[in-house]
Design an enzyme around this catalytic site. Structure first.
Site, PDB file in Angstrom:
ATOM      1  N   ASP A 229      28.598  43.726  44.263  1.00 22.18           N
ATOM      2  CA  ASP A 229      28.385  44.772  43.009  1.00 22.18           C
ATOM      3  C   ASP A 229      28.651  46.050  43.848  1.00 22.18           C
ATOM      4  OD1 ASP A 229      27.239  46.478  40.919  1.00 22.18           O
ATOM      5  OD2 ASP A 229      25.994  44.562  40.431  1.00 22.18           O
ATOM      6  N   GLY A 251      33.831  44.107  46.181  1.00 21.21           N
ATOM      7  CA  GLY A 251      32.511  45.044  45.653  1.00 21.21           C
ATOM      8  C   GLY A 251      33.169  45.825  44.272  1.00 21.21           C
ATOM      9  N   HIS A 252      32.489  46.744  43.603  1.00 20.27           N
ATOM     10  CA  HIS A 252      32.771  47.387  42.636  1.00 20.27           C
ATOM     11  C   HIS A 252      33.083  49.022  42.740  1.00 20.27           C
ATOM     12  CE1 HIS A 252      30.484  44.183  39.817  1.00 20.27           C
ATOM     13  NE2 HIS A 252      31.432  43.674  40.622  1.00 20.27           N
ATOM     14  N   GLY A 253      33.429  49.323  43.916  1.00 22.19           N
ATOM     15  CA  GLY A 253      33.833  50.575  44.243  1.00 22.19           C
ATOM     16  C   GLY A 253      32.413  51.456  44.260  1.00 22.19           C
ATOM     17  N   ASN A 281      37.252  47.946  43.538  1.00 21.51           N
ATOM     18  CA  ASN A 281      37.131  48.476  42.081  1.00 21.51           C
ATOM     19  C   ASN A 281      37.243  49.890  42.479  1.00 21.51           C
ATOM     20  OD1 ASN A 281      36.527  48.537  39.578  1.00 21.51           O
ATOM     21  ND2 ASN A 281      35.309  46.741  39.663  1.00 21.51           N
TER      22      ASN A 281
END
Length: 405
Positions: A229, A251-253, A281
């Site tokens: 995440d 991951g989502h940054g 991300n």
């Protein structure tokens, strides 16, 4: 006689000086409390929770600076535990070995499903040692409603939580396979996070690397975060956060938000993100409709992106629901946001998305020296905007979109 008296006085002063140095040295020398001396086995099979609690109580009660030691080369099985202050002196939690969570869900009651290790109400705490905190999260991920839609959505533990701590340092640790969020910093001040390695599979749900909320004066540097995440999630009440030299991905940054859920008020300011490598991300600010408050004075700069899904995104219409979210008038105001020196490749054609509210639009958005291209050179990137008031500086690719009402 005067000469003899002078010599005696000088000798007495020297003795007093040496005694004072000896006393000061004894006061400043740390005393060590090893978990092994309080009944811990360290075999990874027997429950060492009570031993850690006893060692903590002794170390926290020490009038001299204390070191609570988790020895190297051993694995200590821990159930849910809260280690509370205030402590009488500064304390170093020296994790050289491994702290491991139970693998069975039956070891967790409904009352303790949200947290695993909590450190609460402590001033002058340092957590370090080069050891490992292992959440053994595989079973939690399999039973998550995000992995298995047929299962009900239930809370899962955050591996390591710091609550109401001040003058806090956390450095040189490995956090692996957290059940959900890896590390959460809540209601803290004067925090230093450095040289942390945080890892979980890219498919593991909700395993944010570092979560920060209601905290101020926080510095994060020289960390490697690879999770399923957000590498970092920055929530309401975060002020004066500096992040430098972080490797992020998978991951989502780094996400600011979600803010304003359930029509709540959120306040975030003074966020400075400098130097990210390999993020999978992007740089994201997300707020729900119906909220209030502000997210302002934010800088994302010196970021290299590699095949990202959403490189630059502001979303004031965020909706994390199976059903469409209804339109509402108010929003968390977003202002004075800079995206600077950002380059790399994207999977998405929309490399820049500025989706702002009809009522409280995004203002003072700056795009400076942006170069985002399609992965593999497959076509041209583009930008989409709604109600965003922006300006550009230097070369910006893709070209920013026109302001639209």
């Amino acid at each position: 006689m005067a000469s003899i008296m002078t010599k005696l006085v000088c000798s007495a002063l020297i003795v007093l000086f040496l005694l004072s140095r000896s006393n000061a040295s004894s006061v400043n020398t740390s005393v060590e409390f090893s978990i092994d001396n309080y009944g811990a086995r360290g075999d990874g099979k027997h429950d060492d929770t009570e031993a850690l609690a006893k060692a903590w109580t002794a170390a926290c009660s020490s009038s001299r600076p204390a070191v609570l030691l988790v020895p190297k080369g051993k694995t200590y099985l821990l159930k849910s535990i809260t280690l509370s202050g205030p402590c009488k002196s500064n304390l170093v939690f020296m994790v050289k070995g491994t702290l491991a969570a139970p693998r069975s869900l039956s070891d967790w009651s409904e009352e303790n499903r949200r947290h695993w290790i909590v450190l609460h109400g402590i001033n002058g705490l340092t957590v370090t040692g080069g050891g490992t905190i292992n959440g053994n999260g595989e079973l939690w991920w399999k039973n998550s409603c995000k992995t298995n839609k047929a299962r009900p959505c239930k809370q899962a533990p955050t591996a390591l939580t710091f609550h109401l701590c001040s003058n806090l340092t956390v450095e040189n640790l490995k956090i692996v396979n957290s059940q959900q969020i890896n590390m959460s910093v809540e209601d803290c001040s004067d925090v230093q996070l450095a040289r942390l390695s945080i890892t979980a599979p890219g498919t593991s749900p909700n395993t944010d690397g570092i979560h920060i909320t209601r905290s101020k004066d926080v510095q994060v540097r020289d960390c490697v975060i690879r999770t399923g995440d957000d590498c970092m999630s920055i929530e309401d009440g975060t002020h004066n956060l500096h992040v430098t030299k972080v490797v992020c991905g998978p991951g989502h940054g780094i996400s600011i938000g979600s803010l304003g859920d359930d029509n709540s008020r959120a306040e975030v300011s003074g966020i400075y993100i400098d130097t990210l490598y390999g993020t999978t991300n992007g740089a994201r600010i997300k707020t729900y409709q119906g909220g209030s408050g502000y997210a302002k004075d934010i800088v994302f700069q010196n970021i290299i992106m590699d095949n990202v899904q959403n490189p630059i995104i502001i979303d004031q219409n965020y909706c994390d629901s199976a059903k469409p979210c209804k339109n509402q008038e108010s929003a968390v105001e977003i202002s004075n946001v800079v995206f600077k020196n950002i380059r790399g490749t994207t999977m998405s054609k929309d490399a820049i998305k500025l989706d702002c509210s009809n009522s409280d639009s995004c203002t003072d958005i700056v795009l400076e020296n942006i170069d985002l291209k399609m992965e593999g050179g497959n076509g041209e990137t583009q930008s989409t905007c709604q109600n965003a008031k922006w300006r550009k500086s230097g070369n910006v690719t893709p070209q920013p979109c026109e302001f639209k009402n």
